[in-house]
Design an enzyme around this catalytic site. Structure first.
Site, PDB file in Angstrom:
ATOM      1  N   GLU A 114       0.843  -1.202   0.000  1.00 19.82           N
ATOM      2  CA  GLU A 114       0.000   0.000   0.000  1.00 19.82           C
ATOM      3  C   GLU A 114       0.874   1.247   0.000  1.00 19.82           C
ATOM      4  OE1 GLU A 114      -2.694   1.454  -0.303  1.00 19.82           O
ATOM      5  OE2 GLU A 114      -4.381   0.610   0.784  1.00 19.82           O
ATOM      6  N   ASP A 172      -4.560   4.774   6.087  1.00 13.95           N
ATOM      7  CA  ASP A 172      -5.164   5.952   6.709  1.00 13.95           C
ATOM      8  C   ASP A 172      -6.212   5.464   7.720  1.00 13.95           C
ATOM      9  OD1 ASP A 172      -5.924   8.668   6.998  1.00 13.95           O
ATOM     10  OD2 ASP A 172      -7.293   8.583   5.315  1.00 13.95           O
ATOM     11  N   PHE A 227      -2.820  15.980   3.896  1.00 13.19           N
ATOM     12  CA  PHE A 227      -2.968  15.297   2.613  1.00 13.19           C
ATOM     13  C   PHE A 227      -1.658  15.385   1.836  1.00 13.19           C
ATOM     14  CE2 PHE A 227      -4.466  14.529  -1.707  1.00 13.19           C
ATOM     15  CZ  PHE A 227      -5.210  13.386  -1.477  1.00 13.19           C
ATOM     16  N   ARG A 260       1.213  12.087  -9.163  1.00 15.32           N
ATOM     17  CA  ARG A 260       1.787  10.771  -8.895  1.00 15.32           C
ATOM     18  C   ARG A 260       3.259  10.706  -9.322  1.00 15.32           C
ATOM     19  NH1 ARG A 260      -2.436   7.304  -7.583  1.00 15.32           N
ATOM     20  NH2 ARG A 260      -4.388   7.544  -8.691  1.00 15.32           N
TER      21      ARG A 260
HETATM   22  P1  5GP Z   1      -7.910   4.122   4.026  1.00 16.16           P
HETATM   23  O1  5GP Z   1      -8.849   3.121   3.427  1.00 16.16           O
HETATM   24  O2  5GP Z   1      -6.859   3.507   4.937  1.00 16.16           O
HETATM   25  O3  5GP Z   1      -8.653   5.240   4.701  1.00 16.16           O
HETATM   26  O4  5GP Z   1      -7.182   4.833   2.851  1.00 16.16           O
HETATM   27  C1  5GP Z   1      -6.251   4.231   2.085  1.00 16.16           C
HETATM   28  C2  5GP Z   1      -6.147   4.939   0.753  1.00 16.16           C
HETATM   29  O5  5GP Z   1      -6.514   6.315   0.868  1.00 16.16           O
HETATM   30  C3  5GP Z   1      -4.730   4.956   0.264  1.00 16.16           C
HETATM   31  O6  5GP Z   1      -4.446   3.839  -0.522  1.00 16.16           O
HETATM   32  C4  5GP Z   1      -4.660   6.241  -0.523  1.00 16.16           C
HETATM   33  O7  5GP Z   1      -5.047   5.989  -1.856  1.00 16.16           O
HETATM   34  C5  5GP Z   1      -5.681   7.134   0.104  1.00 16.16           C
HETATM   35  N1  5GP Z   1      -5.082   8.160   0.990  1.00 16.16           N
HETATM   36  C6  5GP Z   1      -5.134   8.228   2.332  1.00 16.16           C
HETATM   37  N2  5GP Z   1      -4.463   9.309   2.791  1.00 16.16           N
HETATM   38  C7  5GP Z   1      -3.976   9.918   1.693  1.00 16.16           C
HETATM   39  C8  5GP Z   1      -3.160  11.097   1.500  1.00 16.16           C
HETATM   40  O8  5GP Z   1      -2.725  11.809   2.418  1.00 16.16           O
HETATM   41  N3  5GP Z   1      -2.851  11.389   0.207  1.00 16.16           N
HETATM   42  C9  5GP Z   1      -3.280  10.646  -0.851  1.00 16.16           C
HETATM   43  N4  5GP Z   1      -2.916  11.046  -2.052  1.00 16.16           N
HETATM   44  N5  5GP Z   1      -4.041   9.547  -0.703  1.00 16.16           N
HETATM   45  C10 5GP Z   1      -4.368   9.194   0.560  1.00 16.16           C
END
Ligand code: 5GP
Length: 193
Positions: free
Chosen positions: A108, A112, A166, A179
């Protein structure tokens, strides 16, 4: 007339991790994985990248793992074009390899809330994986709402703890952009407001 676009670097408030720091961390993580899966009774892992965010991390990681591994991708949709997680993601692209009885390392970009990883562990368990480890470049433990359990003797490999902001670059996007930045940085809030 075409208006010249400004550099994408101009949208970055601060750089958190440089390309050199990222590579050093990727090499450390790859060494740990190589070590943990090197025992004679452990089969080489299937490395499953979570598209699209993990693509650069995965590419650098596998080049530094000294094992006869295999590589596949899954896609889990949770963010759309926003900056706040929308909860349980849906899996929109399946793994192609048969993971039955295999040790899977899920790669991953960032964990988050934990929703995506939790969903993917359950999915790989249902597909018959014998263990699921998670290797994430970034972790935001302060934002966790879902506590996930790894499968079997799976391990949690984590690169950097990320502050609650973020971030973009090195695979991570905002609205599919940024990216290709070679570093990870914080996006200026005015870019997404
Ligand atoms: P989760 O399901 O754990 O909340 O989120 C995981 C996904 O959220 C990550 O694979 C990523 O794509 C996105 N994500 C979470 N935080 C960030 C961030 O600070 N920046 C970006 N670009 N994507 C994030």
């Amino acid at each position: 007339m075409v208006t010249p676009t400004s550099s994408i670097d101009d949208d970055i408030l601060t750089v958190l991790w440089s390309p050199e720091q990222l590579l050093q961390k990727v090499q450390d993580l790859a060494s740990k994985i190589t070590h943990d899966f090197s025992s004679p009774d452990s089969s080489a892992p299937v490395i499953v990248g979570v598209a699209t965010g993990a693509f650069l991390f995965l590419a650098d990681l596998v080049r530094n793992i000294k094992l006869p591994l295999t590589v596949d991708f899954v896609r889990a949709e949770s963010y759309g074009s926003g900056t706040v997680s929308r909860g349980a993601p849906k899996i929109s692209c399946d793994v192609k390899l048969d993971v039955t009885g295999k040790h899977v390392v899920l790669v991953e970009d960032i964990v988050d809330t934990g929703n995506t990883v939790s969903r993917l562990i359950a999915y790989l368990e249902a597909k018959g994986a014998s263990s699921v480890s998670v290797c994430t470049l970034l972790d935001k433990p302060s934002r966790r709402t879902v506590q996930f359990e790894l499968l079997g003797d799976g391990k949690f490999y984590s690169g950097f703890e990320c502050p609650d902001c973020f971030v973009v670059g090195y695979g991570l996007d905002f609205d599919e952009r940024y990216r290709n930045l070679p570093y990870i940085g914080v996006l200026k809030p005015e870019v997404y407001r």
